[in-house]
Design a protein around this motif. Structure first.
Motif, PDB file in Angstrom:
ATOM      1  N   PRO A  99     -10.551 -13.063  34.299  1.00 24.06           N
ATOM      2  CA  PRO A  99     -10.543 -14.515  34.049  1.00 24.06           C
ATOM      3  C   PRO A  99      -9.306 -14.895  33.238  1.00 24.06           C
ATOM      4  O   PRO A  99      -9.358 -15.029  32.020  1.00 24.06           O
ATOM      5  N   VAL A 144     -17.616 -13.911  32.000  1.00 21.98           N
ATOM      6  CA  VAL A 144     -16.665 -14.953  31.634  1.00 21.98           C
ATOM      7  C   VAL A 144     -16.183 -15.636  32.912  1.00 21.98           C
ATOM      8  O   VAL A 144     -15.649 -14.971  33.802  1.00 21.98           O
ATOM      9  N   PHE A 165     -14.643  -8.375  30.706  1.00 22.30           N
ATOM     10  CA  PHE A 165     -14.786  -9.831  30.784  1.00 22.30           C
ATOM     11  C   PHE A 165     -15.996 -10.247  31.638  1.00 22.30           C
ATOM     12  O   PHE A 165     -16.044 -11.382  32.113  1.00 22.30           O
ATOM     13  N   CYS A 211     -14.223 -15.972  25.524  1.00 17.23           N
ATOM     14  CA  CYS A 211     -12.851 -15.486  25.437  1.00 17.23           C
ATOM     15  C   CYS A 211     -12.324 -15.108  26.821  1.00 17.23           C
ATOM     16  O   CYS A 211     -12.952 -14.348  27.564  1.00 17.23           O
ATOM     17  N   GLN A 212     -11.157 -15.657  27.165  1.00 20.85           N
ATOM     18  CA  GLN A 212     -10.518 -15.366  28.438  1.00 20.85           C
ATOM     19  C   GLN A 212      -9.278 -14.495  28.236  1.00 20.85           C
ATOM     20  O   GLN A 212      -8.799 -14.326  27.113  1.00 20.85           O
ATOM     21  N   THR A 250     -13.966 -17.645  35.634  1.00 18.95           N
ATOM     22  CA  THR A 250     -12.542 -17.771  35.884  1.00 18.95           C
ATOM     23  C   THR A 250     -12.130 -19.228  35.669  1.00 18.95           C
ATOM     24  O   THR A 250     -12.943 -20.123  35.794  1.00 18.95           O
ATOM     25  N   PRO A 251     -10.829 -19.465  35.335  1.00 20.93           N
ATOM     26  CA  PRO A 251     -10.371 -20.837  35.101  1.00 20.93           C
ATOM     27  C   PRO A 251     -10.575 -21.717  36.310  1.00 20.93           C
ATOM     28  O   PRO A 251     -10.509 -21.269  37.430  1.00 20.93           O
ATOM     29  N   ALA A 282      -6.455 -17.090  31.751  1.00 20.47           N
ATOM     30  CA  ALA A 282      -6.144 -18.474  31.386  1.00 20.47           C
ATOM     31  C   ALA A 282      -4.647 -18.730  31.405  1.00 20.47           C
ATOM     32  O   ALA A 282      -4.206 -19.835  31.723  1.00 20.47           O
ATOM     33  N   PHE A 296      -8.702 -16.284  23.171  1.00 24.81           N
ATOM     34  CA  PHE A 296      -8.032 -15.581  24.259  1.00 24.81           C
ATOM     35  C   PHE A 296      -7.650 -14.187  23.787  1.00 24.81           C
ATOM     36  O   PHE A 296      -7.273 -13.996  22.633  1.00 24.81           O
TER      37      PHE A 296
END
Length: 218
Positions: A39, A215, A212, A12-13, A217-218, A41, A186
């Motif tokens: 992170p 998780v 986060f 989950c971002q 990063t994009p 999105a 998300f």
């Protein structure tokens, strides 16, 4: 914010929801901090209707450049034509506006909507062409029916699901957000349960980085 098969779900971002921005300059440092610390999105940009067309375009341009430079998508709330014309990544509209927004955006740009905890609204929006569904807003005592709906959607549907969450630094709020992250693609943060600005978040977005951890990063 793209469609994925359930077996290919990523962690989950974050999905940021901005305040209603009249002047972008004072807000950009907080947004930059959030983009660097979390992170992210996507960012949903909200603009007050009192702004002139030129002011809207100037604000979108400044926010878009920052958001896209961090690899996140900029989703303009409520104005799909302006989103298309200003090279945003998509638009976020009310459920009743999905069909027309899809016509305006075409198939290349992203489209999302918020459905409260209504499965019927979400199903209709999915049929009308959205790329993601948002449920909520949840707080530190999430509605069990709503959480179950988010879980069901993620398990059964191909469209991405966003859990909108009013988050604060309290332990109960962090625990509730963590639970939502287990069932959503998300986590939308930056607003209160009433849809107002979450001052606790935007004053220090980096304090939520631990939520986060792990998780990418994009």
């Amino acid at each position: 914010m793209s469609k994925t098969q359930p077996a290919m779900r990523e962690p989950c971002q974050a999905y940021l929801v901005t305040p209603l921005i009249e002047d972008p300059a004072p807000f950009l440092p907080a947004l930059r901090m959030a983009l660097q610390a979390l992170p992210v999105a996507a960012v949903r940009l909200r603009l007050p209707p009192s702004l002139s067309g030129q002011q809207m375009r100037e604000t979108i341009s400044m926010v878009r450049d920052l958001v896209q430079s961090h690899g996140a998508a900029l989703m303009l709330e409520g104005q799909p034509k302006l989103a298309r014309d200003m090279s945003c990544d998509g638009a976020h509209v009310a459920p009743e506006d999905v069909k027309e927004a899809r016509r305006i955006l075409g198939e290349e740009l992203q489209l999302g909507t918020s459905c409260g905890i209504s499965r019927d609204d979400a199903m209709r929006a999915g049929e009308a062409g959205v790329d993601y569904i948002a449920f909520g807003v949840f707080d530190e005592q999430p509605n069990p029916e709503g959480v179950a709906l988010v879980r069901w959607w993620r398990e059964m549907m191909e469209l991405a699901v966003v859990a909108e969450c009013f988050i604060t630094p309290t332990d109960d709020s962090i625990m509730a957000a963590s639970a939502l992250m287990e069932v959503a693609d998300f986590l939308a943060i930056g607003m209160t349960s009433e849809g107002e600005t979450n001052e606790a978040f935007w004053q220090a977005p980096d304090q939520f980085a631990k939520l986060f951890e792990g998780v990418p990063t994009p």
